[in-house]
Scaffold this active site. Structure first.
Site, PDB file in Angstrom:
ATOM      1  N   PHE A   1       0.863  -1.189   0.000  1.00  0.00           N
ATOM      2  CA  PHE A   1       0.000   0.000   0.000  1.00  0.00           C
ATOM      3  C   PHE A   1       0.898   1.237   0.000  1.00  0.00           C
ATOM      4  O   PHE A   1       1.970   1.211   0.595  1.00  0.00           O
ATOM      5  CB  PHE A   1      -0.899   0.000   1.250  1.00  0.00           C
ATOM      6  CG  PHE A   1      -2.179   0.746   1.060  1.00  0.00           C
ATOM      7  CD1 PHE A   1      -3.338   0.075   0.678  1.00  0.00           C
ATOM      8  CD2 PHE A   1      -2.230   2.129   1.218  1.00  0.00           C
ATOM      9  CE1 PHE A   1      -4.524   0.767   0.484  1.00  0.00           C
ATOM     10  CE2 PHE A   1      -3.408   2.826   1.017  1.00  0.00           C
ATOM     11  CZ  PHE A   1      -4.557   2.143   0.650  1.00  0.00           C
TER      12      PHE A   1
ATOM     13  N   GLN B   1      -7.883  15.165   4.420  1.00  0.00           N
ATOM     14  CA  GLN B   1      -7.303  14.491   3.258  1.00  0.00           C
ATOM     15  C   GLN B   1      -8.265  14.580   2.074  1.00  0.00           C
ATOM     16  O   GLN B   1      -9.466  14.381   2.241  1.00  0.00           O
ATOM     17  CB  GLN B   1      -7.081  13.023   3.633  1.00  0.00           C
ATOM     18  CG  GLN B   1      -6.023  12.325   2.838  1.00  0.00           C
ATOM     19  CD  GLN B   1      -5.611  11.036   3.540  1.00  0.00           C
ATOM     20  OE1 GLN B   1      -6.462  10.237   3.913  1.00  0.00           O
ATOM     21  NE2 GLN B   1      -4.319  10.843   3.718  1.00  0.00           N
TER      22      GLN B   1
ATOM     23  N   HIS C   1      -8.942  13.653  -2.283  1.00  0.00           N
ATOM     24  CA  HIS C   1      -8.600  12.962  -3.530  1.00  0.00           C
ATOM     25  C   HIS C   1      -8.781  13.963  -4.665  1.00  0.00           C
ATOM     26  O   HIS C   1      -9.719  14.753  -4.632  1.00  0.00           O
ATOM     27  CB  HIS C   1      -9.540  11.778  -3.765  1.00  0.00           C
ATOM     28  CG  HIS C   1      -9.072  10.512  -3.120  1.00  0.00           C
ATOM     29  ND1 HIS C   1      -8.133   9.709  -3.711  1.00  0.00           N
ATOM     30  CD2 HIS C   1      -9.397   9.917  -1.956  1.00  0.00           C
ATOM     31  CE1 HIS C   1      -7.897   8.673  -2.916  1.00  0.00           C
ATOM     32  NE2 HIS C   1      -8.653   8.777  -1.856  1.00  0.00           N
TER      33      HIS C   1
ATOM     34  N   LEU D   1     -15.759   8.696  -6.123  1.00  0.00           N
ATOM     35  CA  LEU D   1     -14.389   8.762  -6.625  1.00  0.00           C
ATOM     36  C   LEU D   1     -14.240   8.258  -8.051  1.00  0.00           C
ATOM     37  O   LEU D   1     -14.838   7.260  -8.432  1.00  0.00           O
ATOM     38  CB  LEU D   1     -13.467   7.920  -5.750  1.00  0.00           C
ATOM     39  CG  LEU D   1     -12.919   8.568  -4.502  1.00  0.00           C
ATOM     40  CD1 LEU D   1     -11.921   7.644  -3.840  1.00  0.00           C
ATOM     41  CD2 LEU D   1     -12.249   9.895  -4.824  1.00  0.00           C
TER      42      LEU D   1
ATOM     43  N   GLU E   1      -7.683   7.125 -10.041  1.00  0.00           N
ATOM     44  CA  GLU E   1      -6.586   7.860 -10.672  1.00  0.00           C
ATOM     45  C   GLU E   1      -6.101   7.143 -11.929  1.00  0.00           C
ATOM     46  O   GLU E   1      -5.382   7.711 -12.738  1.00  0.00           O
ATOM     47  CB  GLU E   1      -5.465   8.058  -9.650  1.00  0.00           C
ATOM     48  CG  GLU E   1      -5.964   8.934  -8.512  1.00  0.00           C
ATOM     49  CD  GLU E   1      -4.918   9.278  -7.480  1.00  0.00           C
ATOM     50  OE1 GLU E   1      -4.058  10.101  -7.789  1.00  0.00           O
ATOM     51  OE2 GLU E   1      -4.987   8.723  -6.380  1.00  0.00           O
TER      52      GLU E   1
ATOM     53  N   ARG F   1      -0.629  13.547  -6.997  1.00  0.00           N
ATOM     54  CA  ARG F   1      -1.976  13.882  -6.521  1.00  0.00           C
ATOM     55  C   ARG F   1      -2.082  15.337  -6.036  1.00  0.00           C
ATOM     56  O   ARG F   1      -3.022  16.045  -6.386  1.00  0.00           O
ATOM     57  CB  ARG F   1      -2.276  12.933  -5.375  1.00  0.00           C
ATOM     58  CG  ARG F   1      -3.701  12.825  -5.009  1.00  0.00           C
ATOM     59  CD  ARG F   1      -3.824  11.959  -3.782  1.00  0.00           C
ATOM     60  NE  ARG F   1      -4.117  10.579  -4.125  1.00  0.00           N
ATOM     61  CZ  ARG F   1      -4.501   9.679  -3.232  1.00  0.00           C
ATOM     62  NH1 ARG F   1      -4.618   9.999  -1.965  1.00  0.00           N
ATOM     63  NH2 ARG F   1      -4.771   8.456  -3.602  1.00  0.00           N
TER      64      ARG F   1
ATOM     65  N   HIS G   1     -11.978  13.475   1.850  1.00  0.00           N
ATOM     66  CA  HIS G   1     -12.037  12.043   2.120  1.00  0.00           C
ATOM     67  C   HIS G   1     -11.941  11.691   3.612  1.00  0.00           C
ATOM     68  O   HIS G   1     -12.662  10.833   4.090  1.00  0.00           O
ATOM     69  CB  HIS G   1     -10.897  11.364   1.360  1.00  0.00           C
ATOM     70  CG  HIS G   1     -10.891   9.877   1.466  1.00  0.00           C
ATOM     71  ND1 HIS G   1     -11.962   9.103   1.060  1.00  0.00           N
ATOM     72  CD2 HIS G   1      -9.962   9.005   1.935  1.00  0.00           C
ATOM     73  CE1 HIS G   1     -11.676   7.824   1.269  1.00  0.00           C
ATOM     74  NE2 HIS G   1     -10.482   7.744   1.803  1.00  0.00           N
TER      75      HIS G   1
ATOM     76  N   ARG H   1      -2.768  11.437   6.924  1.00  0.00           N
ATOM     77  CA  ARG H   1      -2.871  10.044   7.381  1.00  0.00           C
ATOM     78  C   ARG H   1      -2.204   9.087   6.402  1.00  0.00           C
ATOM     79  O   ARG H   1      -2.375   9.204   5.191  1.00  0.00           O
ATOM     80  CB  ARG H   1      -4.353   9.672   7.532  1.00  0.00           C
ATOM     81  CG  ARG H   1      -4.621   8.239   7.917  1.00  0.00           C
ATOM     82  CD  ARG H   1      -6.112   7.980   8.023  1.00  0.00           C
ATOM     83  NE  ARG H   1      -6.802   8.187   6.762  1.00  0.00           N
ATOM     84  CZ  ARG H   1      -6.961   7.252   5.829  1.00  0.00           C
ATOM     85  NH1 ARG H   1      -6.468   6.039   6.000  1.00  0.00           N
ATOM     86  NH2 ARG H   1      -7.615   7.513   4.710  1.00  0.00           N
TER      87      ARG H   1
END
Lengths: 594, 88
Positions: free
Chosen positions: A119, A240, A242, A252, A255, A286, A353, A398
């Site tokens: 991740f 946070q 996106h 969403l 990406e 991003r 988000h 985060r």
């Protein structure tokens, strides 16, 4: 009016991951425990979490909690408290294994261990190379987690109050929390939950933004209640985002769409990323893309009536490629934007988000507030965990998959602390005479007001103000005018009117009460963001740019500190970041780069 | 449908775990639910009691109703059409 009083050892507000985890600790300790939830527990927003939960089990390759700690501190841009972060990452393995024993169906390796995925941001050996640390249950990690914990609670005799909305925290004259007021939606009846411990696990408040990935339920009820009870909110400027959510819906857009050749365009159809990132263009990182999109909108080149979104164009791609490589994108466009992306570009906007800030807590889950020179004086009887709380482990940003870890570790920790405090033998403190007065007055005002503000319009005004003035990329002048605007919206939010006066199932009243919570969060966010004159993590200001003196715009000399927004008088104070871990050397400050 | 039953149903549609369902079900209540037969309305009440992922996979067409969910089929079809029609 006589208000029914229900006496419990503990009440937990919220039945998402953090609430259910803390309830297990209390009920299994034999304490009489109530859980209040606006919806059936397994319909909480934790269900939407897909990414997994981070734990350095080392099942797939070598890993260590210290490396996880490093990644978390770096992710937080050094604003996370290092004692809380060490606590969390060291508890991770235990909490994941416990969950497995509760029946959580984790994906497994061939030899039966919990399978771990890679991740973003998970690295081994202090940032050296990627490591597989995320534990998941297919694409339903949050869902499976909630089911396992709900069943465990049923076994432990936790009492659930489903479709109940908590209204206000009850504090006595000495500041002790002695329970909450709550409303049963089916009847409209207000009830006092008189308790020895009150745990908030109400989730985030992402609905303060116009474009949010959060479900409608995330209205920051716990933060609103804490604010009304005079408890400051910590680090609320950090959210946070996106880059590409469907404008107006928030759903969403992966990406991967830009990866397949999607182009961002402004109202003039210009491919604006060429100006901001001449090489990477639409494939820039991003934050660069989000900033460019915001700048286009702020400078009047946004699209639509309100000029508040840009376009993501894939009409030049072969329709077969779209269907094959980007499954689901056409359906998302059709269902949530009214656009067939094969023929027309998709309206997109940077989308909120996750909330990093919240109710200030110690890593034990106890709520803390400044008092007599002590920054972290415990509020007796009050605990918080999960997205509504700020321990602070996420700091200014985060790390992916730390949200599920947060709710497991701090849900458990808050439960354990409450058990410890209650076993010390404290009896129920006396309820104040006016325990329900604030809630009854709020409801009565909403029910009886004539010529007040419309809930839907007020919410929309708040969401647009937050989106335009305190979004993913922030400008000093916009923040200043945003403060004035949100204070105007606050006036309307304090004067709400509803048409439906029914007692039973009055969803208009419930939405008005939610709006009173949202506005507390929106105001705290806007004022905290305006005040922080640096860029750090998710708080990026145009007037605090990347310079040799202040890499990424971060100014540790002045701003390495937590914001505390005091909702009573809209004042802001600060408290130091805890840079001292529990057992290891501090992770020293350095520039955050990936 | 009685007011209370409708309002309870409304709450269970507008406060879901998944944003996709919040939006889709809110829209359907505003534009589609009234046109359902009584039998379909009863099926809709049971349909929205499904787990969020299961319901979303049905509405988005990723999955189809099982044999024992046959009474959901006409409602699911209308939910899918409602989304597309409004989109167009």
């Amino acid at each position: 009016m006589s208000i029914p009083v229900l006496k419990f050892d503990a009440v937990i507000v919220g039945a998402g991951g953090a609430g259910l985890r803390s309830a297990i600790q209390l009920s299994e300790a034999g304490l009489k425990t109530a859980v209040l939830s606006k919806v059936f527990p397994t319909r909480s927003h934790t269900v939407a979490a897909q990414g997994g939960v981070a734990a350095s089990l080392g099942n797939s390759e070598e890993d260590h909690w210290h490396w996880h700690m490093y990644d978390t501190v770096k992710g937080s841009d050094w604003l996370g408290d290092q004692d809380a972060i060490e606590f969390m990452v060291r508890k991770a393995n235990e909490c994941v294994v416990e969950l497995e024993h509760y029946g959580m169906p984790f994906d497994r390796t061939d030899d039966g261990k919990i399978y771990q995925r890679p991740f973003g941001g998970h690295m081994s050996n202090f940032g050296e190379k990627p490591v597989r640390r995320s534990c998941a249950a297919a694409d339903r990690t949050g869902h499976a987690m909630l089911h396992a914990m709900y069943q465990r609670n049923v076994k432990a005799n936790t009492q659930f109050f489903v479709e109940w909305m908590a209204l206000d925290l009850i504090r006595d004259a000495e500041g002790h929390v002695v329970g909450v007021t709550a409303m049963e939606m089916e009847t409209g009846q207000v009830v006092i939950f008189h308790t020895r411990a009150t745990i908030f696990a109400t989730g985030g408040a992402g609905r303060i933004y116009y474009s949010s990935t959060n479900a409608f339920i995330n209205t920051g009820d716990g933060l609103g209640m804490a604010a009304r009870a005079g408890i400051p909110l910590e680090d609320m400027e950090f959210w946070q985002f996106h880059p590409t959510g469907v404008a107006g819906a928030g759903v969403l857009i992966t990406e991967g769409v830009r990866g397949e050749g999607g182009i961002l365009r402004n109202a003039n159809k210009e491919r604006f990323m060429e100006r901001y990132a001449p090489n990477a263009k639409d494939l820039a990182s991003r934050d660069v893309v989000s900033r460019a999109m915001t700048t286009e909108i702020n400078e009047g080149r946004g699209c639509g009536v309100n000029k508040d979104y840009v376009l993501l164009d894939i009409t030049h791609l072969d329709p077969n490629t779209i269907m094959k490589r980007l499954p689901g994108i056409r359906e998302i466009g059709l269902q949530f934007a009214g656009v067939d992306c094969i023929k027309e570009p998709l309206p997109v906007v940077p989308t909120c988000h996750y909330q990093m800030g919240g109710i200030p807590t110690h890593y034990s889950g106890r709520v803390v507030t400044p008092q007599n020179g002590d920054y972290n004086a415990v509020v007796p009887g009050f605990y918080a965990a999960g997205e509504c709380a700020c321990a602070s482990v996420h700091g200014a940003n985060r790390l992916g998959t730390n949200s599920l870890l947060d709710l497991l570790v701090f849900g458990k920790s808050a439960g354990d602390s409450a058990v410890e405090d209650l076993k010390a033998g404290k009896a129920h403190r006396e309820l104040p005479k006016d325990a329900a007065e604030q809630s009854l007055a709020r409801i009565s005002a909403i029910d009886n007001r004539k010529g007040g503000a419309n809930v839907h319009e007020t919410r929309l005004a708040m969401q647009r103000t937050m989106q335009n003035h305190a979004g993913v990329f922030r400008f000093g002048d916009m923040l200043k005018s945003g403060v004035e605007k949100i204070l105007e919206v606050e006036k309307a939010a304090r004067e709400l009117e509803i048409k439906d006066k029914s007692m039973a199932w009055n969803t208009a009243r419930t939405e008005a009460l939610e709006m009173e919570n949202l506005i507390e969060v929106a105001k705290a966010t806007m004022l905290s963001a305006e005040a922080r004159k640096e860029s750090r993590g998710a708080h990026v200001r145009d007037d605090a740019p990347d310079t040799p003196e202040f890499p990424n715009g971060r100014n540790d000399a002045e701003w390495l500190k937590h914001t505390l927004f005091n909702p009573v008088d809209n004042s802001i104070t600060y408290k130091p970041v805890n840079m001292q871990p529990l057992t290891v050397e501090p992770i020293a400050l350095k520039t955050r780069s990936y | 449908m009685e007011r209370q039953d409708y309002e309870r149903l409304r709450w269970r549609c507008i406060r879901r775990a998944l944003l996709e369902l919040d939006i889709t079900l809110t829209r359907f209540l505003d534009d589609g639910f009234d046109q359902l037969t009584e039998e379909e309305q009863a099926a809709f009440v049971d349909l929205v009691a499904l787990e969020d992922h299961d319901l979303w996979y049905l509405i988005s067409g990723k999955e189809e109703c099982n044999e024992d969910e046959a009474r959901f089929v006409p409602v699911v079809e209308k939910l899918r059409k409602c989304s597309v029609r409004l989109a167009g």
